[in-house]
Design an enzyme around this catalytic site. Structure first.
Site, PDB file in Angstrom:
ATOM      1  N   HIS A  88      -1.464  -9.766  -3.426  1.00 13.64           N
ATOM      2  CA  HIS A  88      -2.226  -8.870  -4.285  1.00 13.64           C
ATOM      3  C   HIS A  88      -2.981  -9.640  -5.373  1.00 13.64           C
ATOM      4  CE1 HIS A  88      -3.301  -5.228  -6.454  1.00 13.64           C
ATOM      5  NE2 HIS A  88      -2.676  -4.486  -5.562  1.00 13.64           N
ATOM      6  N   SER A  89      -3.585 -10.771  -5.005  1.00  9.59           N
ATOM      7  CA  SER A  89      -4.375 -11.508  -5.984  1.00  9.59           C
ATOM      8  C   SER A  89      -5.671 -10.779  -6.319  1.00  9.59           C
ATOM      9  CB  SER A  89      -4.710 -12.902  -5.460  1.00  9.59           C
ATOM     10  OG  SER A  89      -3.573 -13.728  -5.465  1.00  9.59           O
ATOM     11  N   TYR A  90      -6.056 -10.860  -7.577  1.00  7.42           N
ATOM     12  CA  TYR A  90      -7.356 -10.391  -8.051  1.00  7.42           C
ATOM     13  C   TYR A  90      -8.254 -11.621  -8.185  1.00  7.42           C
ATOM     14  CZ  TYR A  90      -5.162  -5.957  -9.554  1.00  7.42           C
ATOM     15  OH  TYR A  90      -4.499  -4.758  -9.627  1.00  7.42           O
ATOM     16  N   GLN A 148      -7.372  -4.002   2.357  1.00  2.00           N
ATOM     17  CA  GLN A 148      -7.586  -3.067   1.262  1.00  2.00           C
ATOM     18  C   GLN A 148      -8.506  -3.747   0.258  1.00  2.00           C
ATOM     19  OE1 GLN A 148      -6.300   0.011   1.306  1.00  2.00           O
ATOM     20  NE2 GLN A 148      -6.768   0.793  -0.737  1.00  2.00           N
ATOM     21  N   GLU A 198      -6.686  -7.311   0.037  1.00  2.00           N
ATOM     22  CA  GLU A 198      -5.292  -7.302   0.473  1.00  2.00           C
ATOM     23  C   GLU A 198      -5.256  -7.166   1.995  1.00  2.00           C
ATOM     24  OE1 GLU A 198      -3.216  -4.250  -1.997  1.00  2.00           O
ATOM     25  OE2 GLU A 198      -5.148  -4.312  -3.072  1.00  2.00           O
ATOM     26  N   ASP A 215     -11.407   1.361  -3.467  1.00  4.65           N
ATOM     27  CA  ASP A 215      -9.971   1.171  -3.294  1.00  4.65           C
ATOM     28  C   ASP A 215      -9.620   1.749  -1.931  1.00  4.65           C
ATOM     29  OD1 ASP A 215      -7.326   0.566  -3.641  1.00  4.65           O
ATOM     30  OD2 ASP A 215      -6.945   2.048  -5.208  1.00  4.65           O
ATOM     31  N   HIS A 232       3.526  -0.032  -2.637  1.00  8.58           N
ATOM     32  CA  HIS A 232       3.873  -1.454  -2.707  1.00  8.58           C
ATOM     33  C   HIS A 232       5.380  -1.707  -2.741  1.00  8.58           C
ATOM     34  CE1 HIS A 232      -0.252  -2.296  -2.830  1.00  8.58           C
ATOM     35  NE2 HIS A 232      -0.469  -2.240  -4.134  1.00  8.58           N
ATOM     36  N   ASN A 272       0.833  -1.201   0.000  1.00  6.42           N
ATOM     37  CA  ASN A 272       0.000   0.000   0.000  1.00  6.42           C
ATOM     38  C   ASN A 272       0.876   1.262   0.000  1.00  6.42           C
ATOM     39  OD1 ASN A 272      -2.449   1.623   0.093  1.00  6.42           O
ATOM     40  ND2 ASN A 272      -3.420  -0.171   1.020  1.00  6.42           N
ATOM     41  N   ARG A 273       0.289   2.410   0.335  1.00  7.99           N
ATOM     42  CA  ARG A 273       0.938   3.697   0.106  1.00  7.99           C
ATOM     43  C   ARG A 273       1.596   4.260   1.363  1.00  7.99           C
ATOM     44  NH1 ARG A 273      -3.559   3.090  -2.931  1.00  7.99           N
ATOM     45  NH2 ARG A 273      -3.386   3.670  -5.131  1.00  7.99           N
TER      46      ARG A 273
END
Length: 313
Positions: free
Chosen positions: A165-167, A256, A279, A226, A95, A69-70
């Site tokens: 970070h799987s979709y 997330q 996430e 998001d 990330h 993340n940020r």
């Protein structure tokens, strides 16, 4: 089996796991979960080639770090010392920076028919982060569940926020806007224009962020999620047509939730809302927001974290 070779000459391996109804493929590049099949349906977005992962990936299936993340302003101060990071998301670091854990070849430490353990050593100063960090992730298929176990140690104070970070797409194709989400989260983190948390833990009641009762991803907020949610329990996602359900539990304090709205079908092979991310992690920008749960890891401590994705029959 060998998946490919990087321009550096490093070999990338692919491991196939199976247990009951579940089959998975994991890459040593980025510790990527390339596929996860539930009764023959692949429920994660993957890419076909190593070159695709190098050039067309939006962190598909990867373990991101050193800090997922940020981090605002691409900098943080720890023990009175300011550390500057690569700014790869506007003014912020995302990330782990330009060359995060998602772009590294992890070392295979152990493998069996149902499990694989991958390790990575991140040297002191890697992407601006202090301390030599040794991280490890184990993917295990156990009956109807995929479990991810993380550990890490450091030789100097640092910050750490590992996540996968799987979709996901429980239909195996199409968009995910009809997927129904229920989340045990009474609070979420509002963000500014750069998607940095404002510091508030806001109540979800009366907002589009209230998933304490089930709602479809696309029913509100234009499906443009998001955001980090403060977890009080687990998460359940159901694909209403096929009926497949995923239950997520974690030792992490937040998740997330990203609905894939920035996928464009050009830079990546997938279009908008082709998958959603859950996430599991500590909160974004935690090193700059001391009232958030701490992400500081010190010598002599051992970071541990577990997330489980269960697919009940």
């Amino acid at each position: 089996m060998m998946f490919g070779t990087l321009p550096s000459g490093e070999r990338v391996e692919r491991f196939e796991l199976s247990s009951g109804r579940l089959r998975a493929a994991v890459l040593s590049y980025g510790a990527v979960l390339q596929s996860l099949e539930v009764s023959g349906v692949n429920v994660v977005l993957g890419l076909d080639t190593l070159d695709d992962y190098r050039t067309r990936s939006r962190y598909f299936g990867a373990v991101v770090g050193r800090f997922g993340n940020r981090i605002a302003g691409a900098a943080f101060t720890l023990d009175g010392v300011t550390h500057t990071l690569p700014a790869n998301n506007g003014p912020n670091s995302l990330h782990g920076g330009v060359q995060g854990f998602d772009s590294k070849v992890w070392t295979v430490e152990d493998a069996s028919d149902s499990s694989v353990t991958l390790g990575l050593t991140s040297p002191d100063g890697d992407q601006g982060y202090p301390g030599t960090l040794r991280a490890r992730v184990t993917y295990t298929l156990d009956g109807d569940a995929l479990r991810l176990d993380y550990t890490a140690e450091t030789d100097a104070p640092t910050v750490l926020n590992l996540t996968n970070h799987s979709y996901f797409n429980l239909a195996g194709g199409g968009d995910v806007l009809g997927h129904v989400v229920r989340m045990d989260a009474e609070h979420y983190l509002p963000v500014d224009a750069d998607k940095i948390p404002t510091g508030e833990l806001a109540k979800v009641t009366g907002t589009p962020f209230d998933f304490t009762t089930p709602h479809a991803i696309g029913a509100r907020y234009d499906g443009a999620y998001d955001h980090c949610f403060v977890l009080d329990g687990g998460i359940t996602v159901t694909e209403p047509v096929g009926g497949l359900t995923m239950e997520v539990t974690t030792s992490e304090p937040g998740v997330q939730f990203y609905a894939g709205g920035m996928l464009d079908g050009v830079a990546t092979p997938y279009g908008p809302h082709a998958g959603f991310c859950l996430e599991t992690q500590h909160f974004p920008d935690s090193p700059n927001q001391p009232h958030f749960p701490s992400t500081v890891l010190r010598p002599g401590e051992r970071h541990t974290s577990t997330t489980t994705y269960r697919f009940p029959a």
